[in-house]
Design a protein around this motif. Sequence first.
Motif, short mmCIF file in Angstrom:
data_model
loop_
_atom_site.label_atom_id
_atom_site.label_comp_id
_atom_site.label_asym_id
_atom_site.label_seq_id
_atom_site.Cartn_x
_atom_site.Cartn_y
_atom_site.Cartn_z
N PHE A 229 0.79 -1.22 0.00
CA PHE A 229 0.00 0.00 0.00
C PHE A 229 0.83 1.28 0.00
O PHE A 229 0.30 2.36 -0.27
CB PHE A 229 -0.94 0.01 1.20
N LEU A 230 2.13 1.17 0.27
CA LEU A 230 2.93 2.39 0.41
C LEU A 230 4.16 2.44 -0.51
O LEU A 230 4.94 3.38 -0.42
CB LEU A 230 3.39 2.54 1.87
N ARG A 231 4.31 1.46 -1.38
CA ARG A 231 5.53 1.42 -2.19
C ARG A 231 5.65 2.59 -3.15
O ARG A 231 6.76 2.94 -3.56
CB ARG A 231 5.60 0.10 -2.96
N SER A 232 4.52 3.19 -3.51
CA SER A 232 4.59 4.36 -4.40
C SER A 232 4.90 5.64 -3.64
O SER A 232 5.19 6.67 -4.26
CB SER A 232 3.26 4.52 -5.16
N ASP A 233 4.88 5.59 -2.31
CA ASP A 233 5.11 6.78 -1.50
C ASP A 233 6.46 6.77 -0.79
O ASP A 233 6.96 7.83 -0.41
CB ASP A 233 4.01 6.90 -0.43
N PHE A 234 7.03 5.59 -0.59
CA PHE A 234 8.27 5.48 0.19
C PHE A 234 9.23 4.48 -0.43
O PHE A 234 8.81 3.56 -1.15
CB PHE A 234 7.97 5.00 1.62
N ASN A 235 10.50 4.67 -0.12
CA ASN A 235 11.48 3.61 -0.32
C ASN A 235 11.40 2.70 0.91
O ASN A 235 11.02 3.14 2.00
CB ASN A 235 12.90 4.18 -0.43
N PHE A 236 11.77 1.43 0.74
CA PHE A 236 11.68 0.49 1.84
C PHE A 236 13.01 -0.18 2.12
O PHE A 236 13.72 -0.60 1.21
CB PHE A 236 10.63 -0.59 1.54
N LYS A 237 13.33 -0.26 3.41
CA LYS A 237 14.48 -1.02 3.91
C LYS A 237 13.98 -1.94 5.02
O LYS A 237 12.90 -1.74 5.58
CB LYS A 237 15.56 -0.08 4.46
N ARG A 238 14.78 -2.93 5.36
CA ARG A 238 14.40 -3.83 6.44
C ARG A 238 15.63 -4.22 7.24
O ARG A 238 16.73 -4.37 6.70
CB ARG A 238 13.74 -5.10 5.89
N VAL A 239 15.43 -4.37 8.56
CA VAL A 239 16.52 -4.85 9.40
C VAL A 239 16.63 -6.36 9.26
O VAL A 239 15.67 -7.04 8.90
CB VAL A 239 16.29 -4.49 10.88
N VAL A 240 17.81 -6.88 9.53
CA VAL A 240 18.05 -8.32 9.56
C VAL A 240 18.35 -8.69 11.00
O VAL A 240 19.35 -8.25 11.58
CB VAL A 240 19.21 -8.72 8.65
N PHE A 241 17.47 -9.48 11.61
CA PHE A 241 17.64 -9.84 13.01
C PHE A 241 18.76 -10.87 13.18
O PHE A 241 18.95 -11.73 12.31
CB PHE A 241 16.34 -10.43 13.56
N PRO A 242 19.48 -10.80 14.28
CA PRO A 242 20.45 -11.86 14.59
C PRO A 242 19.73 -13.20 14.72
O PRO A 242 18.55 -13.25 15.05
CB PRO A 242 21.04 -11.41 15.94
#
Length: 275
Positions: A229-242
Amino acid sequence: GCFACGQTFNLVQLVSHCRNCSLSESIEWLSSFLNRDFRKVAEKSDKFLLYGESFEKDKPLPMTSLAPFRSGQISHPYLLKRGFWQQDFIDFKLGRDSVKKRITIPFFDSNGNIVGFSGRAVLNTSDLNYEATYGNEPKYFIYDHFNAKEYFYPLDKFAVKDDTVILVEGLLDAVWLHKFGFTNTLSIISAEVSKEQIRKLKLLNAKTIILCLDNDNAGEKGCQKLYKFLRSDFNFKRVVFPSGKKDVQDCSRDEILSMFENLEDYPKRVFKKYE
């Protein structure tokens, strides 16, 4: 009410006024004097609600609503054992509901007005004693029908940093990151983002969303919905959990710093190798 001055009170407020004591002390005195648990009576009565007035949508609650929980004045060993600090209770006005056996978390709007309360169980749902203590109630209890999913937490302390906003699931996940300086963190309350939250996210003055939802299937589904729903409004990053860590509260300060220094694109790009 008083016919002379026009002031109106419920019973707890009246005793508090006459005895010149706090609301929490008033509740304790009434419970002892009349040999009844007035916190339980308060929650069941239409004429005497916990906060002294019924919750109305978009109407702020009085600051006195913090008093019954001694918000910001009392800590709880459950959170202290998990690494939270006494200062966290002060900064976030965390309190204690001795009747429901929960840590109370007040919601503030961006102007600092109280809009509702949530109560976090001090046992995890996997605990063998959870059902005996809380019955079928969820881990997070919402007081007075407050519509928490129309808000983020903690709005009163949130500030966009480097054009980014970090999204987590749990309320205490947000507190955990704020305590380490990540004040651009917001909790979406659960893994399932609401339409109202999506609408409000689009109004933020940010360019990038960093996904930090729980490291499980529900968290991944939440990430997918946010991206959809938000890909046209923001760039996306994600953390990688240990390895073996489910959420940020499982992570040390050093692990968290490393996670945010080594973000990956979302969705993760897969490059095929052609020979």
